[in-house]
Design a protein around this motif. Structure first.
Motif, PDB file in Angstrom:
ATOM      1  N   GLU A  32      41.723  47.385  41.516  1.00 41.17           N
ATOM      2  CA  GLU A  32      42.528  47.192  42.686  1.00 41.17           C
ATOM      3  C   GLU A  32      41.961  46.108  43.767  1.00 41.17           C
ATOM      4  N   ASP A  33      40.753  45.591  43.658  1.00 44.68           N
ATOM      5  CA  ASP A  33      40.020  44.868  44.393  1.00 44.68           C
ATOM      6  C   ASP A  33      38.844  43.874  43.714  1.00 44.68           C
ATOM      7  N   GLY A  34      38.320  43.153  44.501  1.00 44.47           N
ATOM      8  CA  GLY A  34      37.598  42.094  43.945  1.00 44.47           C
ATOM      9  C   GLY A  34      36.178  42.966  43.251  1.00 44.47           C
ATOM     10  N   LYS A  35      35.720  43.765  43.983  1.00 46.90           N
ATOM     11  CA  LYS A  35      34.386  44.572  43.868  1.00 46.90           C
ATOM     12  C   LYS A  35      34.656  45.198  42.272  1.00 46.90           C
ATOM     13  N   SER A  36      35.736  46.067  42.179  1.00 45.89           N
ATOM     14  CA  SER A  36      36.161  46.662  41.277  1.00 45.89           C
ATOM     15  C   SER A  36      36.435  45.843  39.942  1.00 45.89           C
ATOM     16  N   ALA A  37      37.162  44.735  40.144  1.00 49.63           N
ATOM     17  CA  ALA A  37      37.329  43.538  39.204  1.00 49.63           C
ATOM     18  C   ALA A  37      36.140  43.002  38.615  1.00 49.63           C
ATOM     19  N   LEU A  38      35.034  42.758  39.133  1.00 52.52           N
ATOM     20  CA  LEU A  38      33.742  42.262  38.920  1.00 52.52           C
ATOM     21  C   LEU A  38      33.034  43.429  37.869  1.00 52.52           C
ATOM     22  N   ARG A  39      33.099  44.888  38.397  1.00 55.76           N
ATOM     23  CA  ARG A  39      32.751  45.858  37.751  1.00 55.76           C
ATOM     24  C   ARG A  39      33.331  46.287  36.535  1.00 55.76           C
ATOM     25  N   HIS A  45      34.464  44.130  29.145  1.00 54.68           N
ATOM     26  CA  HIS A  45      34.515  42.750  28.464  1.00 54.68           C
ATOM     27  C   HIS A  45      35.908  42.219  28.129  1.00 54.68           C
ATOM     28  N   PRO A  46      36.857  42.002  28.889  1.00 54.29           N
ATOM     29  CA  PRO A  46      38.245  41.744  28.681  1.00 54.29           C
ATOM     30  C   PRO A  46      38.329  40.605  28.009  1.00 54.29           C
ATOM     31  N   SER A  47      39.258  40.345  27.204  1.00 49.71           N
ATOM     32  CA  SER A  47      39.701  38.927  26.540  1.00 49.71           C
ATOM     33  C   SER A  47      40.461  38.081  27.633  1.00 49.71           C
ATOM     34  N   ALA A  48      41.074  38.891  28.443  1.00 45.71           N
ATOM     35  CA  ALA A  48      41.655  37.946  29.659  1.00 45.71           C
ATOM     36  C   ALA A  48      41.872  38.704  31.068  1.00 45.71           C
TER      37      ALA A  48
END
Length: 227
Positions: A32-39, A45-48
């Motif tokens: 839901e935010d940039g910090k959790s996106a990076l984590r 290790h998503p494909s997209a």
């Protein structure tokens, strides 16, 4: 199946994207935010990654290079921010494509499929790219529509070549100009328009519907790919 990371602070949008992707047989994780996106990107290790730009803790444009530096996932920006300069910036920072909200879910899935296919084959660019009856031999610089060879000028070959190497994805004006005319030649946009117009005239079949080369207004051009 490919794993997709959905990054958006709007729970309703995340739910819509999750349901759409699950129906298309993708595995989905969310942030839901940039910090959790990076984590999540580092752990899952998503494909997209489907990335909104309006995140609560940081601008999504600033997240793109961090994601790109730490992985090779496809990055598809999905945002209501549709200003041309922001779309160009997102692409230049490393995004693979840009879809504007509100979006059609079928188009979004098609864009995602194209980007994933391109990423899978990016290690070795295919010698020949085909779109319908059009074939583009990148190494031999031979273009055919059916059995007919299409003769292009050197500059037309150069421009078509960079579009073909990124088939289905937007290539910005700046990137095309730098590759085909050289650095510092951004003022030659009018020359690029002329080359694109000539390519369309030569590549399109008589009576065809829709252009082989799509114009992303103010941003760049895309060689259409079959989804």
């Amino acid at each position: 199946m490919p794993k997709i990371l959905v990054v958006d602070d709007d729970a309703a949008i995340r739910r819509l994207l999750r349901n759409t992707l699950v129906r298309a047989d993708y595995t989905v994780v969310e942030a839901e935010d940039g910090k959790s996106a990076l984590r999540q990107a580092a752990v899952e290790h998503p494909s997209a990654i489907l990335l909104d730009l309006g995140l609560p803790d940081r601008d999504g444009l600033g997240v793109i290079p961090l994601l790109r530096a730490n992985g090779d996932a496809v990055i598809l920006v999905v945002s209501a921010r549709d200003a041309v300069d922001e779309r160009v910036t997102a692409l230049d920072l490393g995004a693979d494509d840009f879809v504007t909200k509100p979006f059609d879910t079928d188009e979004l899935l098609a864009r995602l499929r194209v980007a994933l296919r391109h990423r899978e084959s990016s290690g070795t660019t295919p010698m020949v790219i085909r779109r319908g009856d059009l074939s583009i031999d990148l190494d031999r610089r031979i273009i055919r529509r059916g059995d007919e060879e299409i003769h292009l000028t050197r500059k037309e070959h150069d421009v078509l070549g960079i579009l073909a190497r990124h088939v289905g994805r937007v290539v910005t004006h700046e990137r095309i100009l730098a590759a085909c005319w050289g650095a510092g030649e951004e003022s030659r946009v009018e020359y690029l328009r002329i080359v694109i117009r000539n390519l369309r005239q030569k590549l399109e079949s008589p009576g065809s519907v829709g252009s082989v080369i799509a114009n992303e207004l103010g941003v760049g051009y895309r060689l259409r790919a079959e989804a």
